[in-house]
Design a protein around this motif. Structure first.
Motif, PDB file in Angstrom:
ATOM      1  N   VAL A 119       0.837  -1.201   0.000  1.00  0.00           N
ATOM      2  CA  VAL A 119       0.000   0.000   0.000  1.00  0.00           C
ATOM      3  C   VAL A 119       0.872   1.252   0.000  1.00  0.00           C
ATOM      4  CG1 VAL A 119      -1.700   1.306   1.332  1.00  0.00           C
ATOM      5  CG2 VAL A 119      -1.942  -1.170   1.097  1.00  0.00           C
ATOM      6  N   SER A 120       1.927   1.236   0.833  1.00  0.00           N
ATOM      7  CA  SER A 120       2.766   2.431   0.957  1.00  0.00           C
ATOM      8  C   SER A 120       3.502   2.752  -0.335  1.00  0.00           C
ATOM      9  CB  SER A 120       3.790   2.251   2.078  1.00  0.00           C
ATOM     10  OG  SER A 120       3.145   1.951   3.277  1.00  0.00           O
ATOM     11  N   VAL A 122       2.656   2.048  -3.403  1.00  0.00           N
ATOM     12  CA  VAL A 122       1.744   2.512  -4.454  1.00  0.00           C
ATOM     13  C   VAL A 122       1.271   3.939  -4.161  1.00  0.00           C
ATOM     14  CG1 VAL A 122      -0.503   2.149  -5.527  1.00  0.00           C
ATOM     15  CG2 VAL A 122       1.020   0.214  -5.168  1.00  0.00           C
ATOM     16  N   LEU A 123       0.860   4.187  -2.903  1.00  0.00           N
ATOM     17  CA  LEU A 123       0.453   5.543  -2.538  1.00  0.00           C
ATOM     18  C   LEU A 123       1.628   6.513  -2.715  1.00  0.00           C
ATOM     19  CD1 LEU A 123      -1.717   5.015   0.688  1.00  0.00           C
ATOM     20  CD2 LEU A 123      -2.477   5.434  -1.643  1.00  0.00           C
ATOM     21  N   GLY A 124       2.812   6.044  -2.318  1.00  0.00           N
ATOM     22  CA  GLY A 124       4.007   6.879  -2.436  1.00  0.00           C
ATOM     23  C   GLY A 124       4.281   7.251  -3.883  1.00  0.00           C
ATOM     24  N   PHE A 126       2.062   7.655  -6.232  1.00  0.00           N
ATOM     25  CA  PHE A 126       1.107   8.678  -6.661  1.00  0.00           C
ATOM     26  C   PHE A 126       1.501  10.068  -6.159  1.00  0.00           C
ATOM     27  CE2 PHE A 126      -1.750   5.041  -7.432  1.00  0.00           C
ATOM     28  CZ  PHE A 126      -2.112   5.362  -8.726  1.00  0.00           C
ATOM     29  N   ILE A 127       2.190  10.105  -5.025  1.00  0.00           N
ATOM     30  CA  ILE A 127       2.680  11.404  -4.542  1.00  0.00           C
ATOM     31  C   ILE A 127       3.969  11.779  -5.273  1.00  0.00           C
ATOM     32  CG2 ILE A 127       3.576  12.629  -2.518  1.00  0.00           C
ATOM     33  CD1 ILE A 127       1.756  10.917  -0.800  1.00  0.00           C
ATOM     34  N   TRP A 191      -2.252   2.188  10.436  1.00  0.00           N
ATOM     35  CA  TRP A 191      -2.545   3.300   9.526  1.00  0.00           C
ATOM     36  C   TRP A 191      -1.453   4.363   9.593  1.00  0.00           C
ATOM     37  CZ3 TRP A 191      -5.902   2.313   5.967  1.00  0.00           C
ATOM     38  CH2 TRP A 191      -6.885   1.356   6.222  1.00  0.00           C
ATOM     39  N   ILE A 195       0.960   5.772   6.611  1.00  0.00           N
ATOM     40  CA  ILE A 195       1.171   7.194   6.301  1.00  0.00           C
ATOM     41  C   ILE A 195       2.672   7.512   6.319  1.00  0.00           C
ATOM     42  CG2 ILE A 195       0.792   9.550   7.148  1.00  0.00           C
ATOM     43  CD1 ILE A 195      -1.911   8.544   8.274  1.00  0.00           C
ATOM     44  N   THR A 198       4.460   5.900   3.366  1.00  0.00           N
ATOM     45  CA  THR A 198       4.058   6.556   2.120  1.00  0.00           C
ATOM     46  C   THR A 198       4.829   7.856   1.925  1.00  0.00           C
ATOM     47  OG1 THR A 198       1.838   5.625   2.231  1.00  0.00           O
ATOM     48  CG2 THR A 198       2.125   7.579   0.873  1.00  0.00           C
ATOM     49  N   SER A 202       7.746   8.238  -0.748  1.00  0.00           N
ATOM     50  CA  SER A 202       7.491   9.172  -1.848  1.00  0.00           C
ATOM     51  C   SER A 202       8.697  10.073  -2.089  1.00  0.00           C
ATOM     52  CB  SER A 202       6.242  10.009  -1.561  1.00  0.00           C
ATOM     53  OG  SER A 202       6.498  10.940  -0.536  1.00  0.00           O
TER      54      SER A 202
END
Lengths: 343, 276
Positions: A119-120, A122-124, A126-127, A191, A195, A198, A202
């Motif tokens: 998750v981290s 992929v989210l990273g 996007f940032i 969570w 965060i 991520t 990023s």
């Protein structure tokens, strides 16, 4: 390796024994993922309907291995005039018994590690993509991207996690959410770890993507603008598709780091792989075998990740972009077409 | 335009009429206004003045060839015409529209002014066909099928329909440049700018690109071409503009510029390239 289709991990393990290497690698992969998948299936599905040994219970009993270890303890085998101490066999059987004992815990921790990392990263990404674009094409606003990456890369990940966990009211907010910690939704520490990873990931990914952005020829964007695209459209449709392909090897590197860095989540009580293993170790004092087993699980995850990324790289490969097959020029494997092209 | 004498202008219009009757695009109304009007362009990078008051007019159907030594400002002039480079002062008009106007959307203007590059710049990650459809779909908003049809007809026009699915790395330099031309043509430009389209190619490959360009000349396309290919300049151009040090030194029909230039500087330049 003269094979024209290099195959990631399998190839590297192959080496001189090219026939046995790939087979062993596939067998190891099947065993590793077979174990993880059946374990998860057992713990989450079968255990709920009352089939099998139950959640977190061993498939096999470690008792026979413990008994075997005891019989070899301190014995010496006599083969003719040679006397061989057999203590190592005792240690091996002890290890197997221990592995059976802690396998359910490791599988559970591995799930958390995989989710945290996956998750981290992929989210990273996007940032990281917009920040890297800002860094390269942002003109007067470049410094914002620069400040972000330098701040995040310049401070320790553990300190960032502690600030998020203890220092900010974030933990309270997340904890106040109704669904957090119920059913399949993990506790708030999880969570916060996501965060933290991520944000941290990023910043590193931004640097990798910036490098890839800069390796795309400037003429590409010029050509996009010459047919009436805006700068942003040109970046989106022409520069980024090339950038992300160039960026896969470096991005794999970040993924591999993050799999292992995710162990820091244990310090804010997230029950990931390292945290679970270290808890068992500190209660049983079996540090060496437990951390050896832990290392093997991490190794399995990392090799899987690099192999998967290698496959992705080959799948999205485009002739003339990047170096998927390795460089050809200047090696003895130089092909005719390459020679023609450079001539 | 002070360099042009009235006699040359007469000869020039005659040669254009000939071609227009072939292409059948003569239009009395448009005839009166030049399609592309360049007025007193100035551009400098730092202390280096690249363009020093360039003025030029290109009528519809004209093929204007810009020649001059390297560093004379030819490429910069081209890039100013579609605002890939912003001018310091001066004006460019395309028909009624002022290209350099502060309210003019450069993205809209660039669709009307196609450009072909020396280093070709095909989109590396896209096939020949996708190189053409990208602009049609993202800029023109055409459907996938529509864009594909148009791309295929443009590829056919440059003789590369069979290579539609090839990536740039799989094409020869000449083929790449022909796709580059097709990509620009697909946007239905009123003017095509060619920035040394054959300089990166060896002579054999240059020919196939020059053939495509000659075909465009025959179809009546308005073109501004920076090139060192004097055969193309002699055969296809309606006018030659000789630039040096950011200024138009001389302008006129090919025969006059090549064989009987007025300026000593122009004569010297053609002397030197003939010896190469």
């Amino acid at each position: 390796m003269s094979d024209s289709s290099p195959d990631g991990v399998r190839d590297r393990l192959g080496g001189s024994s090219r026939r046995i290497g790939p087979v062993l690698a596939v067998l190891a992969g099947v065993a590793f993922w077979g174990w993880l998948l059946t374990r998860w299936f057992n713990d989450w599905v079968l255990a709920r309907v009352g089939v099998g040994p139950g959640a977190g219970e061993n498939y096999l009993s470690p008792a026979p291995f413990e008994a075997a270890a005891e019989t070899f303890e301190g014995t010496v085998a006599t083969v003719g005039p040679v006397r061989l101490p057999m203590n190592w066999l005792a240690t091996l059987f002890d290890g197997v018994a221990l592995a059976i004992d802690i396998a359910p815990i490791l599988a559970d921790g591995a799930w958390n590690t995989i989710v945290l990392t996956g998750v981290s990263i992929v989210l990273g990404l996007f940032i990281a993509v917009p920040i890297a674009v800002l860094r390269v094409y942002g003109g007067p606003f470049r410094w914002i991207a620069l400040a972000y990456t330098e701040l995040i890369r310049g401070t320790p990940l553990l300190a960032q996690l502690f600030v998020l966990y203890y220092g900010l009211p974030l933990a309270v907010w997340i904890n106040d959410l109704e669904m957090v910690g119920r059913g399949f939704v993990p506790e708030y520490a999880f969570w916060i770890a996501i965060i933290g990873f991520t944000i941290n990931g990023s910043a590193y990914q931004t640097e990798y993507i910036r490098g890839a952005l800069e390796s795309v020829d400037e003429g590409q964007l010029t050509a996009a603008r010459a047919i009436g695209m805006t700068r942003l459209e040109g970046i989106r449709h022409v520069v980024l598709p090339q950038t992300l392909r160039y960026g896969i090897p470096a991005w794999t590197n970040e993924l591999v780091y993050l799999i292992k860095y995710s162990s820091l989540a244990g310090f804010i009580t997230v029950p990931e792989l390292y945290y679970r293993a270290s808890r068992v170790a500190s209660s049983t004092f079996e540090y060496t075998p437990i951390f050896t087993l832990l290392a093997l699980v991490y190794l399995g995850l990392v090799l899987t990740a690099t192999d998967a990324m290698g496959r992705l790289e080959r799948r999205v490969a485009i002739p003339g972009l990047g170096q998927v097959g390795g460089r050809q020029q200047g090696t003895s494997k130089e092909t005719r077409t390459d020679a023609d092209e450079t001539a | 335009m002070s360099e042009r004498n009235p006699d040359d202008a007469g000869g020039r219009i005659e040669s254009k009429r000939e071609r227009e009757s072939v292409a059948g695009t003569a239009d009395a109304e448009r005839e009166t206004e030049p399609l592309l009007r360049i007025e007193d362009l100035w551009k400098s990078y730092g202390n280096e003045e690249v363009l020093r008051g360039v003025s030029l007019e290109v009528d519809r159907g004209d093929v204007e060839v810009l020649v001059g030594p390297s560093g004379s400002g030819k490429s910069t002039l081209l890039r100013c015409l579609n605002r890939l480079t912003e001018v310091d002062s001066g004006h460019v008009y395309l028909g009624e529209t002022e290209v350099t106007g502060p309210d003019t959307d450069p993205n809209a203007i660039r669709q009307q002014i196609g450009m072909v590059f020396q280093d070709i710049n095909l989109f590396t990650h896209l096939t020949a066909r996708q190189n053409i459809t990208l602009g049609l779909r993202k800029v023109r908003g055409q459907s996938k099928a529509e864009a594909r049809r148009r791309a295929d007809s443009e590829l056919d026009r440059v003789g590369l329909l069979a290579q539609a699915g090839s990536y740039p790395a799989q094409l020869s330099g000449g083929q790449k440049q022909r796709v580059g031309i097709a990509r620009a043509l697909a946007m239905d430009p009123e003017v095509m700018l060619f920035d040394e389209p054959t300089s990166a190619l060896d002579p054999e490959l240059s020919n196939e690109v020059l053939e495509v360009m000659s075909q465009l000349v025959a179809e009546g396309m308005t073109m501004v071409v920076v090139t060192h290919e004097m055969r193309f300049a002699r055969g296809g151009a309606t006018g030659i503009t000789f630039l040096d040090e950011g200024k138009v030194i001389e302008h006129g029909p090919p025969d006059q510029i090549f064989d009987d230039p007025e300026r000593e500087r122009t004569a010297r330049f053609f002397q030197s390239i003939r010896h190469e």
